[in-house]
Design a protein around this motif. Structure first.
Motif, mmCIF file in Angstrom:
data_model
loop_
_atom_site.group_PDB
_atom_site.id
_atom_site.type_symbol
_atom_site.label_atom_id
_atom_site.label_comp_id
_atom_site.label_asym_id
_atom_site.label_seq_id
_atom_site.Cartn_x
_atom_site.Cartn_y
_atom_site.Cartn_z
ATOM 1 N N ASN A 1 0.842 -1.193 0.000
ATOM 2 C CA ASN A 1 0.000 0.000 0.000
ATOM 3 C C ASN A 1 0.879 1.246 0.000
ATOM 4 O OD1 ASN A 1 -1.825 2.075 0.441
ATOM 5 N ND2 ASN A 1 -2.982 0.979 2.013
ATOM 6 N N LEU A 2 1.069 1.839 -1.175
ATOM 7 C CA LEU A 2 1.954 2.997 -1.301
ATOM 8 C C LEU A 2 1.394 4.238 -0.620
ATOM 9 C CD1 LEU A 2 3.125 2.612 -5.029
ATOM 10 C CD2 LEU A 2 4.086 1.589 -2.949
ATOM 11 N N ASP A 3 0.100 4.230 -0.309
ATOM 12 C CA ASP A 3 -0.501 5.376 0.378
ATOM 13 C C ASP A 3 0.025 5.531 1.804
ATOM 14 O OD1 ASP A 3 -2.022 5.959 -1.850
ATOM 15 O OD2 ASP A 3 -3.779 4.835 -1.149
ATOM 16 N N LEU A 4 0.739 4.526 2.298
ATOM 17 C CA LEU A 4 1.292 4.592 3.654
ATOM 18 C C LEU A 4 2.611 5.358 3.710
ATOM 19 C CD1 LEU A 4 0.540 0.914 4.739
ATOM 20 C CD2 LEU A 4 -0.517 2.978 5.684
ATOM 21 N N GLU A 5 3.095 5.826 2.586
ATOM 22 C CA GLU A 5 4.390 6.532 2.562
ATOM 23 C C GLU A 5 4.401 7.723 3.514
ATOM 24 O OE1 GLU A 5 7.465 8.770 -0.555
ATOM 25 O OE2 GLU A 5 5.624 7.824 -1.302
ATOM 26 N N ASN A 6 3.379 8.563 3.465
ATOM 27 C CA ASN A 6 3.348 9.753 4.325
ATOM 28 C C ASN A 6 3.277 9.384 5.800
ATOM 29 O OD1 ASN A 6 3.513 11.551 2.189
ATOM 30 N ND2 ASN A 6 1.293 11.724 1.960
ATOM 31 N N ALA A 7 2.639 8.256 6.113
ATOM 32 C CA ALA A 7 2.555 7.822 7.505
ATOM 33 C C ALA A 7 3.942 7.538 8.076
ATOM 34 C CB ALA A 7 1.670 6.584 7.618
ATOM 35 N N PHE A 8 4.818 6.969 7.261
ATOM 36 C CA PHE A 8 6.170 6.678 7.740
ATOM 37 C C PHE A 8 7.075 7.904 7.693
ATOM 38 C CE2 PHE A 8 4.801 2.302 6.805
ATOM 39 C CZ PHE A 8 5.171 1.701 7.996
ATOM 40 N N ARG A 9 6.774 8.839 6.834
ATOM 41 C CA ARG A 9 7.573 10.072 6.795
ATOM 42 C C ARG A 9 7.225 10.991 7.975
ATOM 43 N NH1 ARG A 9 10.719 10.369 2.518
ATOM 44 N NH2 ARG A 9 10.192 9.220 0.612
ATOM 45 N N CYS A 10 6.006 10.864 8.463
ATOM 46 C CA CYS A 10 5.582 11.671 9.620
ATOM 47 C C CYS A 10 4.687 10.800 10.501
ATOM 48 C CB CYS A 10 4.843 12.921 9.149
ATOM 49 S SG CYS A 10 4.463 14.087 10.473
ATOM 50 N N PRO A 11 5.264 9.899 11.297
ATOM 51 C CA PRO A 11 4.477 8.945 12.089
ATOM 52 C C PRO A 11 3.566 9.639 13.097
ATOM 53 C CG PRO A 11 6.798 8.315 12.028
ATOM 54 C CD PRO A 11 6.715 9.696 11.472
ATOM 55 N N HIS A 12 2.387 9.059 13.262
ATOM 56 C CA HIS A 12 1.410 9.611 14.189
ATOM 57 C C HIS A 12 1.767 9.287 15.637
ATOM 58 C CE1 HIS A 12 -2.559 10.310 16.064
ATOM 59 N NE2 HIS A 12 -2.777 11.100 15.040
ATOM 60 N N HIS A 13 2.295 8.095 15.874
ATOM 61 C CA HIS A 13 2.706 7.648 17.207
ATOM 62 C C HIS A 13 4.157 7.165 17.153
ATOM 63 C CE1 HIS A 13 -1.357 7.905 18.750
ATOM 64 N NE2 HIS A 13 -1.807 7.114 17.790
ATOM 65 N N PRO A 14 4.808 7.018 18.320
ATOM 66 C CA PRO A 14 6.174 6.473 18.329
ATOM 67 C C PRO A 14 6.223 5.076 17.713
ATOM 68 C CG PRO A 14 5.641 7.460 20.456
ATOM 69 C CD PRO A 14 4.366 7.417 19.673
ATOM 70 N N ILE A 15 7.333 4.780 17.057
ATOM 71 C CA ILE A 15 7.546 3.479 16.435
ATOM 72 C C ILE A 15 8.324 2.603 17.413
ATOM 73 C CG2 ILE A 15 8.544 2.270 14.459
ATOM 74 C CD1 ILE A 15 6.191 4.124 13.805
ATOM 75 N N LEU A 16 7.810 1.392 17.653
ATOM 76 C CA LEU A 16 8.418 0.492 18.624
ATOM 77 C C LEU A 16 8.739 -0.851 17.983
ATOM 78 C CD1 LEU A 16 5.834 1.026 21.528
ATOM 79 C CD2 LEU A 16 7.976 2.269 21.195
#
Length: 206
Positions: free
Chosen positions: A100-115
């Motif tokens: 799902n390429l639409d997730l690119e922006n989510a990883f460029r500006c994450p909503h929550h901390p990545i664990l």
């Protein structure tokens, strides 16, 4: 095939065996799919499941160690402390692939901390890149989960969930057996996306 590749690093990581609750707490050598989908959900800020995207990954670590950790055992309205041995992985690198390429922006500006495990095991996103990969046979595949049975692959066999429900008392969903493939093996079966930059094939969980 176009895939979004996300490079993630962390100092520590731990992935709990479902059957261990107390005492010595070993870690899986690889993240289960539930951790992968939880990580994507944290970046997006909403629940992401296998219905939203297929995923593949390659995970590696440099060392494994055991730490002493204070835990609290709750009985009714009382809690008592105890000490447990907890295994963890050190200097981790995760290459995550999503369809799902639409997730690119989510990883460029994450909503929550990545664990990569518990709330103390913060991870850093170092690279987000869209790739156009050719499908090939006879390429190296490994350091990932493979569904059981998988011809030509081997590793510890473990029943693991693919994701969890979004209820208050969450439930494990999609539980099935997987091989924990901790080394690179060569497959000659169906063509799979091949990442020339990394010289490995990407098995996609769909």
């Amino acid at each position: 095939m176009k895939l979004l590749r996300v490079k993630i690093r962390s100092w520590t990581a731990s992935f709990r065996y479902p059957i261990f609750v107390a005492g010595f707490q070993p870690t899986l050598p690889l993240p289960p799919l539930s951790t992968i989908y939880g990580l994507i959900s944290a970046a997006k800020g909403e629940i992401i499941t296998p219905e939203h995207t297929s995923v593949g990954y390659v995970f590696s670590y440099q060392a494994k160690a055991v730490d002493l950790e204070t835990i609290y055992e709750i009985e009714g309205l009382k809690a008592k402390s105890n000490v447990a041995n907890r295994e963890f992985l050190y200097d981790n690198e995760l290459f995550l692939y999503v369809t799902n390429l639409d997730l690119e922006n989510a990883f460029r500006c994450p909503h929550h901390p990545i664990l990569l495990g518990r709330s103390t095991e913060l991870a850093m996103i170092e690279e987000v890149k869209v790739l156009d990969l050719e499908e090939k046979t006879g390429v190296k595949v490994g350091k990932t989960l493979m569904p059981f049975p998988a011809k030509g692959f081997y590793g510890a066999l473990q029943a693991l969930p693919t994701h969890f429900s979004d209820e208050v008392n969450r439930k494990a969903l999609g539980t099935k057996p997987f091989f924990l493939v901790t080394e690179m093996l060569t497959t000659t079966e169906k063509p799979i996306p091949f990442d020339e930059e990394k010289n490995w094939g990407v098995f996609l969980h769909q």
